[in-house]
Design an enzyme around this catalytic site. Structure first.
Site, PDB file in Angstrom:
ATOM      1  N   LYS A  49       0.667  -9.253  -5.750  1.00 19.14           N
ATOM      2  CA  LYS A  49      -0.227  -8.507  -4.859  1.00 19.14           C
ATOM      3  C   LYS A  49      -1.586  -9.211  -4.767  1.00 19.14           C
ATOM      4  CE  LYS A  49      -1.249  -5.622  -8.870  1.00 19.14           C
ATOM      5  NZ  LYS A  49      -0.987  -4.356  -9.548  1.00 19.14           N
ATOM      6  N   ARG A 143      -2.251   8.044 -11.465  1.00 20.18           N
ATOM      7  CA  ARG A 143      -2.663   7.263 -10.300  1.00 20.18           C
ATOM      8  C   ARG A 143      -1.639   7.523  -9.208  1.00 20.18           C
ATOM      9  NH1 ARG A 143      -3.643   0.919 -11.529  1.00 20.18           N
ATOM     10  NH2 ARG A 143      -1.404   0.997 -11.169  1.00 20.18           N
ATOM     11  N   TYR A 259     -33.412 -16.506  -3.948  1.00 19.48           N
ATOM     12  CA  TYR A 259     -33.862 -15.188  -3.519  1.00 19.48           C
ATOM     13  C   TYR A 259     -34.649 -14.500  -4.633  1.00 19.48           C
ATOM     14  CZ  TYR A 259     -30.918 -15.304   0.635  1.00 19.48           C
ATOM     15  OH  TYR A 259     -30.351 -15.620   1.836  1.00 19.48           O
ATOM     16  N   MET A 307     -25.047 -16.062  -1.345  1.00 20.69           N
ATOM     17  CA  MET A 307     -23.695 -15.859  -0.813  1.00 20.69           C
ATOM     18  C   MET A 307     -22.862 -17.141  -0.868  1.00 20.69           C
ATOM     19  SD  MET A 307     -22.492 -14.388   2.890  1.00 20.69           S
ATOM     20  CE  MET A 307     -23.543 -12.951   2.789  1.00 20.69           C
TER      21      MET A 307
HETATM   22  C1  LIG Z   1      -0.592  -4.797 -10.835  1.00 21.90           C
HETATM   23  C2  LIG Z   1       0.593  -4.168 -11.438  1.00 21.90           C
HETATM   24  C3  LIG Z   1       1.355  -4.859 -12.388  1.00 21.90           C
HETATM   25  C4  LIG Z   1       0.894  -6.156 -13.010  1.00 21.90           C
HETATM   26  O1  LIG Z   1      -0.086  -5.854 -13.991  1.00 21.90           O
HETATM   27  P1  LIG Z   1      -0.830  -6.955 -14.861  1.00 21.90           P
HETATM   28  O2  LIG Z   1      -1.697  -6.161 -15.754  1.00 21.90           O
HETATM   29  O3  LIG Z   1      -1.592  -7.806 -13.911  1.00 21.90           O
HETATM   30  O4  LIG Z   1       0.210  -7.742 -15.589  1.00 21.90           O
HETATM   31  C5  LIG Z   1       2.538  -4.286 -12.802  1.00 21.90           C
HETATM   32  N1  LIG Z   1       2.936  -3.062 -12.335  1.00 21.90           N
HETATM   33  C6  LIG Z   1       2.205  -2.355 -11.441  1.00 21.90           C
HETATM   34  C7  LIG Z   1       2.685  -1.037 -10.984  1.00 21.90           C
HETATM   35  C8  LIG Z   1       0.999  -2.870 -10.979  1.00 21.90           C
HETATM   36  O5  LIG Z   1       0.255  -2.156 -10.132  1.00 21.90           O
END
Ligand SMILES: *Cc1c(COP(=O)(O)O)cnc(C)c1O
Length: 358
Positions: A49, A143, A259, A307
């Protein structure tokens, strides 16, 4: 990369970037293999992701696929098309699941597998025709996911669950919640029909094989993150950012830098303006007490991070010239400690202006 010598140039013939990210693909593959070994008899997937945690799906995914990884996790449906350039849809799971009919239609059209996260998502998926899906059960992170007491709902028992999943909230800590979640997951796995079970992220793998079940889902540790001490000495750094010197300048006593004039020279100084800023993931939290490196010299960051630029003190290195590339330290546990940013934040804020090299 071969550069075309003939005119007219096309806009694809970009000049060399002033930001580079070297990817150590052998280290990436070694990390996946090490996590796979620690996962015992379980298969090992990969969380890719957020564009493979900022490193680029197109660079990361083929190496993991060649190493033997068959399960790839993204969060959004919009992430799916890029992934499908590299692997069949049946290997791709979408963690946010099915929020509405449009998601369900896209899931069907793409063939990627939704992770169902609520009774409502289950209904939407079933109404759109149902079929293979994964199911997330919330065992304490609060969550996403159905609660264990919803396991008996009719629409849940109607699902064709491939992976029954849960997610650990505190796997990077030694707290009772880890075994509590493990216990809750085992209990719910007896109530919901499924093909396979999956619980562990990177840190969860290091908690031991009780947490591995049929499939583990590491992300962070693939990319060089070290969430638990058990992974020290096993997980290797994967990403090595470098930024070019745009200008060398001479400061006189009393001159200020950047800045809000946060740095004032007390003596004549030689400084370099470098092509990296907070838009490239070099957040202001990283500027303080940080140094870039060149030929073994530390070049301390001066003043505020902009930036697109920072200014570093290169008095120590008289040879430094415009166009030279400086190394940006990216040992994730160390930089996390130093900046207060998480290892995840260091990776996922990298930005899109780096030329990725491998
Ligand atoms: C992001 C995620 C992972 C991977 O987690 P890491 O801590 O980066 O190894 C696995 N399962 C779910 C549901 C996630 O959201």
């Amino acid at each position: 990369m071969a550069r075309r010598e003939i005119f007219p140039m096309t806009l694809a013939d970009r000049p060399p970037a002033s930001l580079r990210l070297s990817l150590d693909k052998p280290a990436l593959v070694a990390n996946w293999r090490a996590l796979d070994k620690m996962s015992g008899s379980a298969q090992t997937g990969a969380a890719i992701k957020a564009d493979a945690y900022g490193l680029g799906v197109e660079h990361v995914l083929p190496s993991l696929r060649e190493a033997g990884c068959k399960h790839f996790f993204v969060a959004h449906w919009a992430e799916v098309p890029t992934v499908l350039e590299h692997v069949p849809a049946a290997m791709v799971s979408v963690l946010h699941g099915i929020a509405n009919e449009a998601d369900a239609a896209f899931a069907r059209a793409s063939g990627a597998i939704p992770v169902i996260n609520s009774v409502k998502q289950a209904s939407t998926w079933q109404q759109s025709g149902g079929g293979r899906c994964h199911l997330m059960v919330d065992t304490g992170i609060n969550r996403l996911g159905i609660s264990p007491d919803q396991a008996g709902a009719e629409v849940i028992s109607g699902l064709e669950v491939d992976l029954l999943m849960s997610h650990l909230a505190c796997a990077d800590e030694d707290v009772p919640q880890n075994s509590q979640q493990l216990h809750a997951f085992c209990e719910v796995s007896e109530v919901i029909a499924h093909r396979q079970l999956s619980l562990a992220n990177s840190a969860g793998i290091a908690l031991g094989q009780d947490f591995a079940f049929d499939l583990t889902r590491p992300g962070l540790a693939l990319y060089g993150g070290i969430p638990r001490p058990e992974l020290e000495g096993i997980i290797r750094q994967v990403a090595y950012p470098e930024a070019a010197v745009l200008q060398i300048r001479e400061l006189q006593p009393g001159d200020t830098v950047g800045y809000n004039a946060r740095f004032t020279a007390e003596k004549p100084m030689r400084v370099a303006t470098v092509s990296i800023g907070y838009a490239d993931g070099f957040l202001r939290a990283r500027g303080a007490a940080c140094a870039l490196q060149h030929e073994g010299h530390d070049l301390p960051v001066m003043g505020q991070v902009s930036m697109d630029m920072i200014v570093v003190d290169c008095s120590a290195n008289a040879n430094l010239k415009e166009g030279d590339f400086l190394s940006v330290l990216f040992d994730l546990p160390r930089e996390s400690q130093r900046s207060g940013l998480s290892q995840y934040e260091l990776l996922t804020t990298i930005g899109s202006r780096f030329e990725i090299r491998s």
